[in-house]
Design an enzyme around this catalytic site. Structure first.
Site, PDB file in Angstrom:
ATOM      1  N   ASP A  29       2.936 -23.688  15.579  1.00 59.35           N
ATOM      2  CA  ASP A  29       4.298 -22.746  14.649  1.00 59.35           C
ATOM      3  C   ASP A  29       5.289 -23.705  14.196  1.00 59.35           C
ATOM      4  O   ASP A  29       5.916 -23.100  12.812  1.00 59.35           O
ATOM      5  CB  ASP A  29       4.626 -21.381  15.476  1.00 59.35           C
ATOM      6  CG  ASP A  29       5.305 -20.569  14.919  1.00 59.35           C
ATOM      7  OD1 ASP A  29       4.878 -19.891  14.123  1.00 59.35           O
ATOM      8  OD2 ASP A  29       7.075 -20.876  15.324  1.00 59.35           O
ATOM      9  N   HIS A  71       6.668 -27.960   9.761  1.00 60.07           N
ATOM     10  CA  HIS A  71       8.251 -28.447  10.339  1.00 60.07           C
ATOM     11  C   HIS A  71       8.488 -29.354  10.220  1.00 60.07           C
ATOM     12  O   HIS A  71       9.430 -29.947  10.456  1.00 60.07           O
ATOM     13  CB  HIS A  71       9.012 -27.024  10.848  1.00 60.07           C
ATOM     14  CG  HIS A  71       9.010 -25.974  10.273  1.00 60.07           C
ATOM     15  ND1 HIS A  71       8.609 -25.318   8.948  1.00 60.07           N
ATOM     16  CD2 HIS A  71       8.494 -24.834  10.612  1.00 60.07           C
ATOM     17  CE1 HIS A  71       8.487 -23.988   8.486  1.00 60.07           C
ATOM     18  NE2 HIS A  71       8.375 -23.591   9.818  1.00 60.07           N
ATOM     19  N   ARG A 105       0.520  -0.936   0.024  1.00 62.95           N
ATOM     20  CA  ARG A 105       0.229  -0.233  -0.390  1.00 62.95           C
ATOM     21  C   ARG A 105       1.280   0.805   0.181  1.00 62.95           C
ATOM     22  O   ARG A 105       0.357   1.931  -0.436  1.00 62.95           O
ATOM     23  CB  ARG A 105      -1.358   0.502   1.063  1.00 62.95           C
ATOM     24  CG  ARG A 105      -2.249  -1.508   1.396  1.00 62.95           C
ATOM     25  CD  ARG A 105      -2.796  -0.820   1.934  1.00 62.95           C
ATOM     26  NE  ARG A 105      -1.869  -1.449   3.333  1.00 62.95           N
ATOM     27  CZ  ARG A 105      -1.943  -1.852   4.832  1.00 62.95           C
ATOM     28  NH1 ARG A 105      -3.253  -1.233   5.700  1.00 62.95           N
ATOM     29  NH2 ARG A 105      -1.231  -1.630   5.857  1.00 62.95           N
ATOM     30  N   HIS A 159       9.275 -23.316   4.729  1.00 68.03           N
ATOM     31  CA  HIS A 159      10.987 -23.196   3.945  1.00 68.03           C
ATOM     32  C   HIS A 159      11.855 -24.241   4.451  1.00 68.03           C
ATOM     33  O   HIS A 159      12.804 -24.865   4.181  1.00 68.03           O
ATOM     34  CB  HIS A 159      11.770 -21.750   4.578  1.00 68.03           C
ATOM     35  CG  HIS A 159      11.571 -21.727   6.134  1.00 68.03           C
ATOM     36  ND1 HIS A 159      10.338 -21.241   6.919  1.00 68.03           N
ATOM     37  CD2 HIS A 159      12.322 -22.134   6.541  1.00 68.03           C
ATOM     38  CE1 HIS A 159      11.012 -21.861   8.156  1.00 68.03           C
ATOM     39  NE2 HIS A 159      12.408 -21.684   7.562  1.00 68.03           N
TER      40      HIS A 159
HETATM   41  P1  NAP Z   1       4.965  -7.409   7.791  1.00 65.63           P
HETATM   42  O1  NAP Z   1       6.869  -7.294   7.762  1.00 65.63           O
HETATM   43  O2  NAP Z   1       3.535  -7.523   8.949  1.00 65.63           O
HETATM   44  O3  NAP Z   1       5.189  -6.825   5.723  1.00 65.63           O
HETATM   45  C1  NAP Z   1       3.879  -7.183   4.888  1.00 65.63           C
HETATM   46  C2  NAP Z   1       3.475  -6.714   4.352  1.00 65.63           C
HETATM   47  O4  NAP Z   1       2.747  -6.796   3.588  1.00 65.63           O
HETATM   48  C3  NAP Z   1       3.824  -4.933   4.481  1.00 65.63           C
HETATM   49  O5  NAP Z   1       4.495  -5.124   2.942  1.00 65.63           O
HETATM   50  C4  NAP Z   1       2.288  -4.121   3.898  1.00 65.63           C
HETATM   51  O6  NAP Z   1       3.300  -3.024   4.001  1.00 65.63           O
HETATM   52  C5  NAP Z   1       1.786  -5.060   3.373  1.00 65.63           C
HETATM   53  N1  NAP Z   1       0.190  -5.080   3.408  1.00 65.63           N
HETATM   54  C6  NAP Z   1      -0.076  -5.164   4.455  1.00 65.63           C
HETATM   55  N2  NAP Z   1      -1.274  -4.507   3.758  1.00 65.63           N
HETATM   56  C7  NAP Z   1      -1.850  -4.606   2.933  1.00 65.63           C
HETATM   57  C8  NAP Z   1      -3.195  -4.491   2.088  1.00 65.63           C
HETATM   58  N3  NAP Z   1      -3.887  -4.619   2.475  1.00 65.63           N
HETATM   59  N4  NAP Z   1      -2.725  -4.434   0.698  1.00 65.63           N
HETATM   60  C9  NAP Z   1      -1.614  -4.685   0.273  1.00 65.63           C
HETATM   61  N5  NAP Z   1      -0.381  -4.784   0.736  1.00 65.63           N
HETATM   62  C10 NAP Z   1      -0.196  -5.170   1.691  1.00 65.63           C
HETATM   63  O7  NAP Z   1       4.869  -9.008   6.863  1.00 65.63           O
HETATM   64  P2  NAP Z   1       5.758 -10.216   6.851  1.00 65.63           P
HETATM   65  O8  NAP Z   1       6.599 -10.767   8.536  1.00 65.63           O
HETATM   66  O9  NAP Z   1       7.102 -10.143   5.963  1.00 65.63           O
HETATM   67  O10 NAP Z   1       4.716 -11.248   6.680  1.00 65.63           O
HETATM   68  C11 NAP Z   1       4.544 -11.169   5.155  1.00 65.63           C
HETATM   69  C12 NAP Z   1       3.816 -13.153   5.234  1.00 65.63           C
HETATM   70  O11 NAP Z   1       4.681 -13.678   6.151  1.00 65.63           O
HETATM   71  C13 NAP Z   1       2.951 -13.424   6.591  1.00 65.63           C
HETATM   72  O12 NAP Z   1       1.690 -14.414   6.544  1.00 65.63           O
HETATM   73  C14 NAP Z   1       3.855 -13.819   7.411  1.00 65.63           C
HETATM   74  O13 NAP Z   1       3.016 -14.531   9.120  1.00 65.63           O
HETATM   75  C15 NAP Z   1       4.470 -14.712   7.148  1.00 65.63           C
HETATM   76  N6  NAP Z   1       5.761 -15.048   7.263  1.00 65.63           N
HETATM   77  C16 NAP Z   1       7.090 -14.930   7.592  1.00 65.63           C
HETATM   78  C17 NAP Z   1       8.062 -14.753   8.146  1.00 65.63           C
HETATM   79  C18 NAP Z   1       9.459 -13.908   8.871  1.00 65.63           C
HETATM   80  O14 NAP Z   1      10.066 -14.503   8.927  1.00 65.63           O
HETATM   81  N7  NAP Z   1       8.544 -12.343   8.476  1.00 65.63           N
HETATM   82  C19 NAP Z   1       8.270 -16.311   8.264  1.00 65.63           C
HETATM   83  C20 NAP Z   1       7.302 -16.894   8.251  1.00 65.63           C
HETATM   84  C21 NAP Z   1       5.893 -16.220   7.594  1.00 65.63           C
HETATM   85  P3  NAP Z   1       1.229  -1.412   3.393  1.00 65.63           P
HETATM   86  O15 NAP Z   1       1.837  -1.957   4.839  1.00 65.63           O
HETATM   87  O16 NAP Z   1       2.495  -0.395   3.006  1.00 65.63           O
HETATM   88  O17 NAP Z   1       0.692  -2.355   2.509  1.00 65.63           O
END
Ligand code: NAP
Length: 483
Positions: free
Chosen positions: A235, A240, A51, A178
């Site tokens: 988790d 995993h 966004r 992963h």
């Molecule tokens: P995050 O840091 O909260 O990032 C979320 C992303 O989604 C941001 O780029 C945000 O940008 C975007 N976003 C949020 N609402 C949106 C909308 N309505 N439309 C379009 N974009 C939107 O989350 P994350 O840690 O990267 O995790 C992302 C996914 O991967 C989740 O499902 C999480 O469970 C999974 N995951 C993450 C990890 C990890 O290590 N981080 C590991 C395993 C799985 P804007 O706010 O600018 O829109």
């Protein structure tokens, strides 16, 4: 010897959530590494979408910083980073909104592999799938990649599967675990199915028990609020550890192809018995050894979420009846260590009088750190004094055996993203597999939730709760040390 790199077809990869933590830490640095390895060809393009109102250059600056932070200095250089950034673009899109979609559609080029990485909260999967379809951006060959958590129980996993299935066929959906992308995890299949040595012994008749350990030293790492609603079972175990168990327990597939491998894994999950409450130990770390308590990060100061779990499972099929699988995983433990230990039964009759020490062979497959394999074998204790036995390791570290090549091996995310582009689903979870894993996990979780069981405290920096030791001792066995 060098790692063989086969370039993938040119692609347009859209990363929804391209500014998020996962994209910054794993996906984009991983793509940069594949670019420098020569696997991502010149025409390919990566489009970040979120966004936030960013320009292409603003996004590139963010990605440059992410590469500098997450790719080691000796694995990057300014020139190749600048080249890589030329393949990047950004588009502001709200998954729930209407603007940006037509522009995205215009960016997609005919003849390219199209992949859409949903690196956003699962609640947005349905919106993204719907809009990609509605604006004609995804074609019949397009792939979508979805992240964990894939549901928090069977009902929510089913609902997610249904939402995705409205617009994508199963062979277009890549559910990432992963763990399956890790080199050593894939080696489990090579060890089992490329060597005649193990298969004849790979059954209850010869294997006493299997231990699967994924021990972490980290705490909930700023994910306290998320983790508190999840816990170690959801988790780590449902996904995993379950995948590791499947790779150890599955029958040989007829071919190393996505359907064959996933069919065999599914059969294992379906053959798992319900787990009895007395075969489960849940723990929660408390402040000790200079480390804080779980409750420091939890949203609820009275939280009864587990940061540790150990359980004993049985697989009811011909191969495994009578061989328990002990699983354990936890945070804030003594050491970071993931391994699978297969303990063979003692020989049926000892011809030696010496009765000291252990008599079993143990095959240990170390996933991290120091990936490798170790086979404990019995030999004669050197020196005079009769025929005394001792156990010694036949130890192989992959880094030593493979030399520099081991360092060039792509990490899990890199490999999995390239598999998406290649269209190879072998290392991704199929919808029915995920549902079967939840169908097994749900009653276990509902059991302790219904009883309101409190996890047992364990010291930060320890090996976990005392009762986890008892889980093994009771059966005349013991856990391997976490070190
Ligand atoms: P995050 O840091 O909260 O990032 C979320 C992303 O989604 C941001 O780029 C945000 O940008 C975007 N976003 C949020 N609402 C949106 C909308 N309505 N439309 C379009 N974009 C939107 O989350 P994350 O840690 O990267 O995790 C992302 C996914 O991967 C989740 O499902 C999480 O469970 C999974 N995951 C993450 C990890 C990890 O290590 N981080 C590991 C395993 C799985 P804007 O706010 O600018 O829109």
């Amino acid at each position: 010897m060098a790692v063989r790199v086969i370039p993938v077809e040119p692609f347009d990869l859209v990363i929804f959530g391209g500014t998020g933590d996962l994209a910054r830490r794993k996906i984009l640095p991983g793509l940069y590494r594949r670019f420098t390895a020569g696997q991502m060809t010149g025409e390919s393009r990566i489009i970040g979408a979120a966004r936030a109102e960013l320009t292409d250059d603003g996004f590139r600056d963010m990605v440059r910083e992410a590469i500098e932070e997450f790719v080691p200095a000796d694995r990057r250089d300014a020139a190749s980073v600048a080249d890589f950034l030329q393949h990047l673009a950004y588009i502001a899109i709200d998954a729930k909104g209407t603007s940006g979609w037509e522009q995205l559609g215009r960016l997609m080029r005919p003849g390219m592999v199209r992949a859409f990485y949903f690196s956003v909260a699962p609640a947005l999967f349905g919106d993204l799938a719907e809009r990609l379809h509605q604006h004609g951006i995804a074609d019949a060959q397009s792939r979508i990649v979805v992240e964990k958590p894939f549901g928090r129980d069977l009902a929510s996993a089913r609902a997610l599967n249904e939402v995705l299935a409205r617009h994508f066929r199963e062979d277009q959906i890549y559910r990432i675990d992963h763990y399956l992308g890790k080199e050593t995890v894939q080696n489990l299949m090579a060890v089992r199915f490329a060597n005649i040595l193990f298969e004849p012994l790979w059954k209850a008749e010869y294997i006493d028990h299997v231990q699967i350990t994924v021990a972490e030293t980290v705490d909930v790492e700023g994910r306290g609020a998320y983790y508190d609603k999840s816990g170690a079972m959801r988790d780590m175990v449902q996904n995993h550890l379950m995948q590791l168990l499947c790779l150890i327990a599955m029958e040989p597939p007829y071919h190393f192809d996505p359907s064959a491998v996933r069919d065999e894994k599914l059969k294992v999950i379906r053959a798992l018995d319900p787990v009895k409450p007395e075969d489960i130990v849940r723990g929660q770390y408390r402040a000790a050894n200079g480390g804080g308590s779980y409750l420091d990060h939890a949203e609820n100061p009275e939280s009864i979420t587990e940061s540790y779990i150990a359980l004993k499972c049985h697989i009811s099929n011909w191969r495994w009846k009578g061989t328990p699988f002990y699983l354990r995983t936890g945070k804030k433990l003594r050491a970071r260590s993931s391994e699978i230990a297969i303990t063979f039964r003692e020989p049926p009759h000892s011809i030696f009088d010496d009765e000291r020490g252990w008599r079993e062979n143990v095959l240990v497959i170390r996933l991290q750190p120091n990936e490798g394999m170790n086979l404990m074998v019995m030999i004669k204790e050197p020196g005079p004094g009769g025929m005394r036995l001792m156990q010694v390791p036949l130890d192989m570290s992959f880094a030593q055996a493979l030399g520099e090549v081991a360092e060039d091996v792509p990490d899990a995310y890199e490999r999995l993203i390239m598999d998406v582009i290649r269209g190879n689903q072998t290392l991704f979870m199929r919808g029915d597999e995920v549902e079967a894993a939840w169908a097994w996990a749900d009653p276990i979780i509902q059991g302790w939730e219904g009883r309101g069981d409190r996890p047992q405290p364990y010291d930060a920096g320890s090996s976990g709760p005392e009762d986890a030791l008892m889980l093994m001792h009771r059966d005349g066995r013991r856990w391997r040390d976490i070190r």
